[in-house]
Design an enzyme around this catalytic site. Structure first.
Site, mmCIF file in Angstrom:
data_model
loop_
_atom_site.group_PDB
_atom_site.id
_atom_site.type_symbol
_atom_site.label_atom_id
_atom_site.label_comp_id
_atom_site.label_asym_id
_atom_site.label_seq_id
_atom_site.Cartn_x
_atom_site.Cartn_y
_atom_site.Cartn_z
ATOM 1 N N GLY A 16 1.518 -5.652 7.284
ATOM 2 C CA GLY A 16 0.628 -6.444 8.140
ATOM 3 C C GLY A 16 -0.829 -6.228 7.784
ATOM 4 O O GLY A 16 -1.619 -7.183 7.713
ATOM 5 N N SER A 17 -1.207 -4.981 7.514
ATOM 6 C CA SER A 17 -2.608 -4.680 7.178
ATOM 7 C C SER A 17 -2.995 -5.332 5.855
ATOM 8 O O SER A 17 -4.109 -5.839 5.703
ATOM 9 C CB SER A 17 -2.819 -3.175 7.026
ATOM 10 N N ASP A 50 -5.270 0.691 8.440
ATOM 11 C CA ASP A 50 -5.094 0.493 7.004
ATOM 12 C C ASP A 50 -5.858 -0.708 6.460
ATOM 13 O O ASP A 50 -5.865 -0.927 5.250
ATOM 14 C CB ASP A 50 -3.600 0.287 6.698
ATOM 15 N N LYS A 63 0.864 -1.195 0.000
ATOM 16 C CA LYS A 63 0.000 0.000 0.000
ATOM 17 C C LYS A 63 0.886 1.226 0.000
ATOM 18 O O LYS A 63 1.835 1.307 0.775
ATOM 19 C CB LYS A 63 -0.869 -0.021 1.265
ATOM 20 N N ALA A 104 8.815 -5.235 6.920
ATOM 21 C CA ALA A 104 7.823 -4.935 7.968
ATOM 22 C C ALA A 104 8.121 -3.578 8.594
ATOM 23 O O ALA A 104 9.238 -3.061 8.485
ATOM 24 C CB ALA A 104 7.857 -6.012 9.038
ATOM 25 N N ALA A 105 7.111 -3.020 9.251
ATOM 26 C CA ALA A 105 7.230 -1.714 9.919
ATOM 27 C C ALA A 105 7.832 -0.694 8.961
ATOM 28 O O ALA A 105 8.791 0.004 9.279
ATOM 29 C CB ALA A 105 8.063 -1.834 11.200
ATOM 30 N N ALA A 106 7.257 -0.629 7.764
ATOM 31 C CA ALA A 106 7.872 0.101 6.664
ATOM 32 C C ALA A 106 6.969 1.157 6.037
ATOM 33 O O ALA A 106 7.358 1.803 5.066
ATOM 34 C CB ALA A 106 8.303 -0.898 5.583
ATOM 35 N N GLY A 107 5.734 1.308 6.537
ATOM 36 C CA GLY A 107 4.839 2.329 5.979
ATOM 37 C C GLY A 107 4.146 1.911 4.700
ATOM 38 O O GLY A 107 3.500 2.716 4.032
ATOM 39 N N ILE A 108 4.277 0.627 4.328
ATOM 40 C CA ILE A 108 3.617 0.148 3.114
ATOM 41 C C ILE A 108 2.589 -0.931 3.460
ATOM 42 O O ILE A 108 2.205 -1.735 2.612
ATOM 43 C CB ILE A 108 4.625 -0.328 2.048
#
Ligand code: CDM
Ligand code: ATP
Length: 274
Positions: A98-99, A126, A11, A91-95
């Protein structure tokens, strides 16, 4: 029943305006979200109880237990499925890794005949937009999602400097929470006009994310130096996207960036190609 395969695209927040804050501390957003043609892959098959295994080049550090959003999505609707998740997105990347994984599980379960609950944002702000997985304007805290038609396909390069950024940390560091919303979105498919319009919009989380991870500034400059028409951060970072004229120009820039920065995750893609 056979195994069902699902795709969880990255995303990208082309814009992300923070327009206020609710009493419960969650922020009001106005964001234009699109999806890439790259992402995680999942396979679901009926089992005696819900379970998960995580593989793939970006699996390290991703929880495979009840904290994983893919498993939480299955448990939320009481589906007994075994999930194999192949992580290719950092992960934990703003894209939305997880969502988007959670949303892919929900789409697959819907295909298997399960009904989805109304309140999906409890899994993550998200998740509603990732369930749609098409260009959309996202508002509220993420629960209001309106599809947007008429955007051009955008050749792009995604770059993550391999620094994990915590979303709550970034929101906590915001200096202003009452910024102007986005202007009206041009929807006539003209790429140059659209990129000009984007350049006048913002990601209001970018300065706060740069204070957590100063390397973000270097990523943006790196994309610009490789000829990006526009470079901006997605979500709460640290992944940034650069927009290019053609897929060939994006691939060439990605090649040069990964050679210069072997520690960075660099991926050419086309945004909004669905
Ligand atoms: C920044 C975005 O990526 C933009 O698309 C999303 O709003 C974040 O989505 P997400 O990772 O699914 O976020 P969540 O897991 O729901 O929230 C993580 C934390 O971010 C903060 N948060 C998130 C969304 C929002 N509208 N306001 C917030 O203040 C809250 O502190 C929350 O506890
Ligand atoms: N399926 C998953 N993939 C990656 N991380 C997950 C997953 N499920 C739970 N997590 C946890 O969530 C944290 C945030 O990762 P995620 O990739 O969802 O963040 P993000 O890309 O910043 O999301 P967003 O763009 O929605 O802010 C990770 O550090 C990890 O511990």
């Amino acid at each position: 029943m056979a195994t069902i395969e699902a795709f969880a695209p990255a995303k990208i927040n082309l814009t992300l305006h923070v327009t206020g804050r609710r009493e419960d501390g969650f922020h009001l957003l106005d964001s234009l979200v699109v999806f890439a043609d790259l992402g995680d892959r999942l396979w679901l098959r009926p089992a005696r109880q819900a379970g998960l295994s995580v593989t793939g080049p970006m699996a390290a550090g991703v929880p495979a237990d009840a904290r994983n959003l893919a498993l939480r999505a299955a448990r939320l609707i009481g589906a007994a499925v075994d999930i194999r998740l192949e992580k290719t997105l950092p992960a934990a990347a703003g894209i939305g890794g997880g969502s988007s994984d959670a949303a892919a599980v929900l789409r697959a379960l819907r295909q298997m005949g399960h009904a989805l609950p109304d309140r999906l944002e409890d899994l993550g702000a998200d998740v509603p937009v990732c369930l749609l997985a098409r260009a959309a304007r996202m508002s509220g805290i993420g629960e209001v999602v309106e599809p947007v038609e008429g955007l051009p396909a955008l050749p792009a390069v995604l770059v993550n400097p391999r620094v994990a950024v915590s979303t709550p940390d970034v929101f906590r560091r915001l200096e202003r929470r009452d910024n102007a919303p986005m202007g009206p979105i041009p929807q006539n498919g003209d790429r140059t006009a659209f990129i000009d319009w984007l350049a006048a919009q913002r990601n209001d989380l970018q300065p706060a994310a740069e204070s957590v991870a100063p390397v973000i500034g270097g990523v943006l400059r790196g994309l610009e130096a490789e000829g990006a028409l526009l470079a901006r951060m997605s979500g709460s970072g640290a992944t940034c996207f650069g927009l290019f004229d053609t897929p060939e120009a994006a691939r060439a820039a990605a090649g040069r960036l990964s050679a210069a920065r072997p520690g960075w995750w660099v991926a050419p893609t086309v945004l909004n190609s669905a």
